[in-house]
Design a protein around this motif. Structure first.
Motif, PDB file in Angstrom:
ATOM      1  N   ARG A  46       0.903  -1.174   0.197  1.00 55.87           N
ATOM      2  CA  ARG A  46       0.214   0.324   0.271  1.00 55.87           C
ATOM      3  C   ARG A  46       1.151   1.120   0.007  1.00 55.87           C
ATOM      4  NH1 ARG A  46      -1.837   3.423   2.516  1.00 55.87           N
ATOM      5  NH2 ARG A  46      -0.850   3.529   4.577  1.00 55.87           N
ATOM      6  N   GLN A  47       1.944   1.345   0.901  1.00 62.65           N
ATOM      7  CA  GLN A  47       2.537   2.086   0.920  1.00 62.65           C
ATOM      8  C   GLN A  47       3.846   2.521  -0.549  1.00 62.65           C
ATOM      9  OE1 GLN A  47       4.734   3.349   4.533  1.00 62.65           O
ATOM     10  NE2 GLN A  47       2.964   3.156   6.242  1.00 62.65           N
ATOM     11  N   TYR A  48       4.139   1.790  -0.555  1.00 60.32           N
ATOM     12  CA  TYR A  48       5.324   1.554  -2.424  1.00 60.32           C
ATOM     13  C   TYR A  48       4.299   2.189  -3.170  1.00 60.32           C
ATOM     14  CZ  TYR A  48       7.384  -0.208  -5.919  1.00 60.32           C
ATOM     15  OH  TYR A  48       8.068   0.247  -7.396  1.00 60.32           O
ATOM     16  N   TRP A  49       2.630   1.725  -3.350  1.00 63.96           N
ATOM     17  CA  TRP A  49       1.873   2.390  -4.698  1.00 63.96           C
ATOM     18  C   TRP A  49       1.270   3.774  -4.193  1.00 63.96           C
ATOM     19  CZ3 TRP A  49       3.170   0.579  -8.649  1.00 63.96           C
ATOM     20  CH2 TRP A  49       2.891  -0.876  -9.259  1.00 63.96           C
ATOM     21  N   GLU A  50       1.429   4.041  -2.625  1.00 69.21           N
ATOM     22  CA  GLU A  50       1.138   6.036  -2.636  1.00 69.21           C
ATOM     23  C   GLU A  50       2.497   5.974  -2.587  1.00 69.21           C
ATOM     24  OE1 GLU A  50       0.401   7.011   1.684  1.00 69.21           O
ATOM     25  OE2 GLU A  50      -1.037   6.364   1.562  1.00 69.21           O
ATOM     26  N   LYS A  51       3.576   5.471  -2.930  1.00 69.04           N
ATOM     27  CA  LYS A  51       4.587   6.535  -2.919  1.00 69.04           C
ATOM     28  C   LYS A  51       4.798   6.581  -4.592  1.00 69.04           C
ATOM     29  CE  LYS A  51       9.284   6.050  -2.133  1.00 69.04           C
ATOM     30  NZ  LYS A  51      10.661   6.489  -1.667  1.00 69.04           N
ATOM     31  N   TRP A  52       4.296   5.738  -4.820  1.00 70.81           N
ATOM     32  CA  TRP A  52       4.967   6.020  -6.312  1.00 70.81           C
ATOM     33  C   TRP A  52       4.273   6.671  -7.178  1.00 70.81           C
ATOM     34  CZ3 TRP A  52       1.816   4.915 -11.243  1.00 70.81           C
ATOM     35  CH2 TRP A  52       2.790   4.673 -12.003  1.00 70.81           C
ATOM     36  N   ASN A  53       2.381   6.279  -6.703  1.00 71.33           N
ATOM     37  CA  ASN A  53       1.649   8.071  -7.239  1.00 71.33           C
ATOM     38  C   ASN A  53       1.916   9.182  -7.176  1.00 71.33           C
ATOM     39  OD1 ASN A  53      -0.181   6.290  -8.212  1.00 71.33           O
ATOM     40  ND2 ASN A  53      -1.019   5.012  -6.301  1.00 71.33           N
TER      41      ASN A  53
END
Length: 80
Positions: A46-53
């Motif tokens: 979740r945090q990985y994709w939040e950061k990626w976005n």
């Protein structure tokens, strides 16, 4: 895509957990290590994709603006 190898070796670690929650989990027969591992993996994703976005929001916005202006590149070949 972000994936974790389910067969990766386990590594011992120390955690500080709420004693009452841990006690209830054990009473319920829960595998605490497996549960924490699964929940931690989900939160990391979740945090990985939040950061990626966040890091790619300008590129995504530019792409969306281009599509809104020009349409989909192969739209004329769509059959639906």
């Amino acid at each position: 895509m972000l994936r974790f190898d389910k067969d990766a070796p386990k590594k011992a670690t120390n955690l500080s957990l709420n004693s009452k929650v841990l006690e209830m989990a054990r009473e319920l027969g829960m595998n605490v290590s497996q549960t924490v591992d699964g929940l931690l993996a989900a939160e990391v994703k979740r945090q990985y994709w939040e950061k990626w976005n966040e890091e790619n929001k300008e590129a995504v916005a530019a792409y969306n603006a281009r599509i809104a202006k020009e349409g989909l590149p192969l739209a004329k070949y769509r059959s639906f």
